[in-house]
Design a protein around this motif. Structure first.
Motif, mmCIF file in Angstrom:
data_model
loop_
_atom_site.group_PDB
_atom_site.id
_atom_site.type_symbol
_atom_site.label_atom_id
_atom_site.label_comp_id
_atom_site.label_asym_id
_atom_site.label_seq_id
_atom_site.Cartn_x
_atom_site.Cartn_y
_atom_site.Cartn_z
ATOM 1 N N PHE A 86 0.833 -1.201 0.000
ATOM 2 C CA PHE A 86 0.000 0.000 0.000
ATOM 3 C C PHE A 86 0.871 1.255 0.000
ATOM 4 C CE2 PHE A 86 -2.576 3.380 1.850
ATOM 5 C CZ PHE A 86 -3.729 3.287 1.095
ATOM 6 N N VAL A 87 1.913 1.256 0.789
ATOM 7 C CA VAL A 87 2.818 2.413 0.836
ATOM 8 C C VAL A 87 3.481 2.628 -0.527
ATOM 9 C CG1 VAL A 87 4.957 3.299 1.847
ATOM 10 C CG2 VAL A 87 3.212 2.265 3.330
ATOM 11 N N ARG A 88 3.947 1.555 -1.099
ATOM 12 C CA ARG A 88 4.678 1.653 -2.385
ATOM 13 C C ARG A 88 3.752 2.038 -3.540
ATOM 14 N NH1 ARG A 88 6.145 -3.852 -3.373
ATOM 15 N NH2 ARG A 88 4.058 -3.931 -4.287
ATOM 16 N N ASP A 89 2.593 1.385 -3.605
ATOM 17 C CA ASP A 89 1.751 1.507 -4.799
ATOM 18 C C ASP A 89 0.706 2.610 -4.714
ATOM 19 O OD1 ASP A 89 3.161 -0.696 -5.706
ATOM 20 O OD2 ASP A 89 1.630 -2.131 -5.042
ATOM 21 N N ARG A 90 0.344 3.029 -3.484
ATOM 22 C CA ARG A 90 -0.723 4.022 -3.345
ATOM 23 C C ARG A 90 -0.248 5.251 -2.578
ATOM 24 N NH1 ARG A 90 -5.592 1.724 -4.540
ATOM 25 N NH2 ARG A 90 -6.121 3.895 -4.953
ATOM 26 N N TRP A 91 0.345 5.048 -1.396
ATOM 27 C CA TRP A 91 0.715 6.190 -0.549
ATOM 28 C C TRP A 91 1.733 7.096 -1.240
ATOM 29 C CZ3 TRP A 91 -1.568 7.759 3.862
ATOM 30 C CH2 TRP A 91 -0.931 8.786 4.562
ATOM 31 N N VAL A 92 2.839 6.526 -1.665
ATOM 32 C CA VAL A 92 3.917 7.342 -2.239
ATOM 33 C C VAL A 92 3.453 8.081 -3.497
ATOM 34 C CG1 VAL A 92 6.207 7.252 -3.326
ATOM 35 C CG2 VAL A 92 5.774 6.010 -1.184
ATOM 36 N N PRO A 93 2.756 7.420 -4.421
ATOM 37 C CA PRO A 93 2.352 8.163 -5.629
ATOM 38 C C PRO A 93 1.172 9.105 -5.429
ATOM 39 C CG PRO A 93 1.810 5.820 -5.852
ATOM 40 C CD PRO A 93 2.578 5.958 -4.580
ATOM 41 N N GLU A 94 0.320 8.886 -4.409
ATOM 42 C CA GLU A 94 -0.949 9.627 -4.342
ATOM 43 C C GLU A 94 -1.029 10.656 -3.216
ATOM 44 O OE1 GLU A 94 -4.544 7.207 -5.108
ATOM 45 O OE2 GLU A 94 -3.200 5.522 -5.513
#
Lengths: 96, 96
Positions: free
Chosen positions: B76-84
């Motif tokens: 979740f951190v890699r795929d959603r948190w960091v980019p969004e």
């Protein structure tokens, strides 16, 4: 429900009598009408440059305003918060 | 008890489908073992430049570490948190 939180750092040295007095005297806030779930907390994340927190809940905005305007809150902010707190950040939450 | 909170602002426009998708998909975090009292919150203080918050509790540091290392959290951190996520502040509390 409104959860009012403030994370802060005191001007006082860690473990000092002044620090303990501030945290102890802050309990007056818990007795202001409308304040629910009052908590005194220690901030422990190394990613946040704050040492302590207070958290409380209000049933609605009217209760929150009543707290803000209460003489005990006004006096605490004027006589203790402003002179003794080095930096702080308020964060208020409602359910999403 | 450790209360882990993060207050944040998304890159997405308010009320956008992307915002709703992020907040909805974050519920995967609630199902990670050890997570208690997971809350998705709206930040409403005009004195804080953040729009949302997540709050959760762990019984102890071991449970918190296990959550941090869990594949669903890492993803979740890699795929959603960091980019969004545009900006954020972590704040973690323990009882005083």
């Amino acid at each position: 429900m409104i959860r009012h939180t403030v994370v802060f750092t005191l001007k006082h040295a860690a473990g000092s009598p002044e620090e303990q007095a501030f945290l102890g005297d802050a309990l007056i806030l818990e007795r202001i009408p409308g304040v629910e779930k009052f908590e005194r907390l220690r901030q422990v994340s190394p990613k946040a440059d704050f040492d302590f927190g207070f958290s409380m809940e209000f049933a609605d905005q009217a209760a929150y305003r009543s707290y803000n305007d209460h003489p005990d809150h006004v006096a605490f902010v004027r006589d203790r918060w402003v002179p003794e707190v080095l930096r702080f950040q308020e964060i208020d939450y409602v359910a999403l």
